[in-house]
Structures are given as C-alpha cells and as structure tokens.
Design an enzyme around this catalytic site. Structure first.
Site, PDB file in Angstrom:
ATOM      1  CG  MET A  57      38.636  44.454  61.824  1.00 17.60           C
ATOM      2  SD  MET A  57      37.336  44.104  63.383  1.00 17.60           S
ATOM      3  CE  MET A  57      35.990  42.362  63.427  1.00 17.60           C
ATOM      4  CB  CYS A  58      41.243  42.196  57.461  1.00 22.51           C
ATOM      5  SG  CYS A  58      39.469  42.475  55.627  1.00 22.51           S
ATOM      6  N   GLY A  59      42.259  40.649  59.317  1.00 25.77           N
ATOM      7  CA  GLY A  59      43.518  39.581  60.067  1.00 25.77           C
ATOM      8  C   GLY A  59      43.848  39.252  59.599  1.00 25.77           C
TER       9      GLY A  59
END
Length: 295
Positions: free
Chosen positions: A1-3
């Site tokens: 997912m990561c931001g």
C-alpha cells in the site's frame, strides 16, 4: 500500500519549517505502511559534496571515519552524525574515490549531492523522524515515504527514498512488472542498482534519462512509455519536484498548491496542518500526466 508525501516550497520564509511539516505529513500516513520510513531533505548547498551513509553499528563504524577518509582522499572531510547515519562533506572532485572507500568499509551509501540528504530506517515514521531530528531540518523541498513491503524484505536498503544519482531521488507507491527487464537494459548502459526493489529501478531509469540530457519533465514522461505496472512516482532533484501516475492511476494521490508551496500526499488528511491549506487549490493528479515544479 505505502504512503507518500512531498513538499516544494515556493518562498524561502518557510524553509526553516520544511522538516517539521514533512514529518507531520509522513506520520499521518503511518497506517499506509508501518514497516519502514524515509525522508529526503533538500537543504542548504554544501561547500562541496554531501554523502549520506548508514551503518548498523554506527559507534564502531563512524569513530574516526572522517579522519580516515580525509587521509585516503588527502583533503579535508567534515562529518555530522545522526543516529545510524552520517553526512560527510568533501570536495566534489573526490566523489568517486570517496564512494569506493566507503563501500569497501561496508557502509551503505544512502545518497549524495550538493543539497540532498537522505535518512531512512526500519520503524514507524514518528520514530524514524525522531532519531534523525528531521523536524529541525530546513530546506527548499523534500519527499518522504512510509512503506508496506510487498516484494522485498523489510530492511534499511529496501526503504524509500532511492537515489541513483547526485541530488536525485524517488519514492513510489505501486508495483512495476518489467523492472527486471529494465534493470538489464540499464546495466547495458552502465547504470547498476544495488537492491531487488523495483523502486530503485524507477529511480535509475529517471536519473539515466536526465544524464542523457532529458529534462525532469521528459524523464517522467518516459516512465509512461518504458515502465509497465501501476505506479505513482514522486521525485526530487536539486532544483525540482515532480509527480507522475500510471495511465490507470489506481493508487490514491492528491495535490495542493498555494502561493507558498506545492504539496503531494497519498491522502488529503496529510495536508490538514499545512499553513493556508483552507485556501489551497486541491486536486487529484490526472492519470498519465506529468506535474513538476523547478526553481
């Protein structure tokens, strides 16, 4: 997912607040990827070259490192230590010899440049930012990433940002399907990557295009033609900040712009504490469209 987060300041009066604002933005993205985090800060230019290195045993590896490197290069070397990272400052023309010396000693080179410093480690964004004192750092622009590992191990080298050229780095949300083929193409050009992470291939592709004479915008446009998969890239250079999403644009992204700054984040909530956000122009970047700002 990561931001992902990014902040490009148009006005110098906000420079002292860059690290503080980026830290708050990145912490807000923690639940998108809590295994590791990193930030690249474009601060004041050094009187020479800055090389950021990392060690798992900094007390041992950084003791006398500046003196040893100074002796090997026959020139003055300054060193500033921040937890597991050290920033070494030396003459620009000593870069190749310095990198060979550092890698021979088993130190991991995070990045180099006249203004860029990269700090990244395993752990939550709030802890990573605190251990390096990111809040106290000023500068013109910066990018950050909090990671949920899906295709490689949770390690310091697997964390973002990735840098494959001076004053250039990249953070990425998504997955590239042709990164191994592109890795081989880049190797034929003499451009090599150090990790199995597909993001490093994206960074190397962009830096190789710029080295060949492409502008930042042209290099980002090239990703749409030459890199397959789904991705949102946010890249930093010495003078600029750029964003591109793949043609499907399935990964979330939002941007905000005021007279003072341009900001990027995976979600709007990362903008909540930015000054003047209520009056900002806020939009979702279009698929297959390059956005970039340069000083």
């Amino acid at each position: 997912m990561c931001g992902i987060v990014g902040l490009f300041l148009k006005k110098d009066d906000l420079r002292p607040q860059l690290g503080d604002m980026l830290t708050d933005m990145l912490i807000t993205m923690t639940d998108r990827g809590p295994d590791s985090a990193g930030i690249a800060i474009y601060g004041d230019e050094a009187a020479g070259l800055k090389i950021t290195v990392q060690s798992d045993t900094p007390d041992e590896d950084f003791a006398g490192l500046d003196a040893a490197l100074s002796g090997a290069l026959d020139t003055e070397v300054a060193m500033r230590v921040a937890s597991t990272h050290a920033v070494l400052t030396l003459p620009l023309d000593k870069e190749a010899k310095a990198l060979a010396f550092l890698e021979a000693r088993g130190l991991r080179v995070m990045g180099s440049g006249e203004s860029m410093e990269i700090y990244k480690e395993v752990g939550l964004p709030k802890d990573v930012a605190a251990r390096f004192g990111i809040r106290a750092m000023g500068g013109s622009h910066g990018i950050g990433h909090t990671r949920m590992a899906t295709e490689s191990a949770v390690t310091t080298l697997g964390a973002h940002p990735f840098s494959t050229a001076g004053d250039q780095c990249l953070v990425h949300n998504g997955s590239l399907s042709n990164h191994n083929a592109m890795r081989r193409k880049l190797a034929k050009k003499g451009v090599f990557t150090k990790t199995e992470n597909d993001t490093e291939v994206g960074a190397a592709y962009i830096s190789s295009r710029i080295a060949e004479g492409a502008s930042l915008g042209e290099a980002l446009e090239g990703t749409l033609k030459d890199l397959d998969g789904f991705f949102t890239f946010v890249t930093g250079t010495k003078n600029g900040f750029g964003v591109v999403r793949d043609p499907i644009a399935c990964k979330p992204a939002v941007m905000a712009e005021t007279d003072d700054y341009v900001a990027f984040a995976s979600e709007y909530r990362a903008f909540a504490d930015l000054p003047g956000i209520d009056a900002a122009r806020v939009w979702e970047p279009e698929p297959a469209t390059v956005y970039f700002w340069e000083r």
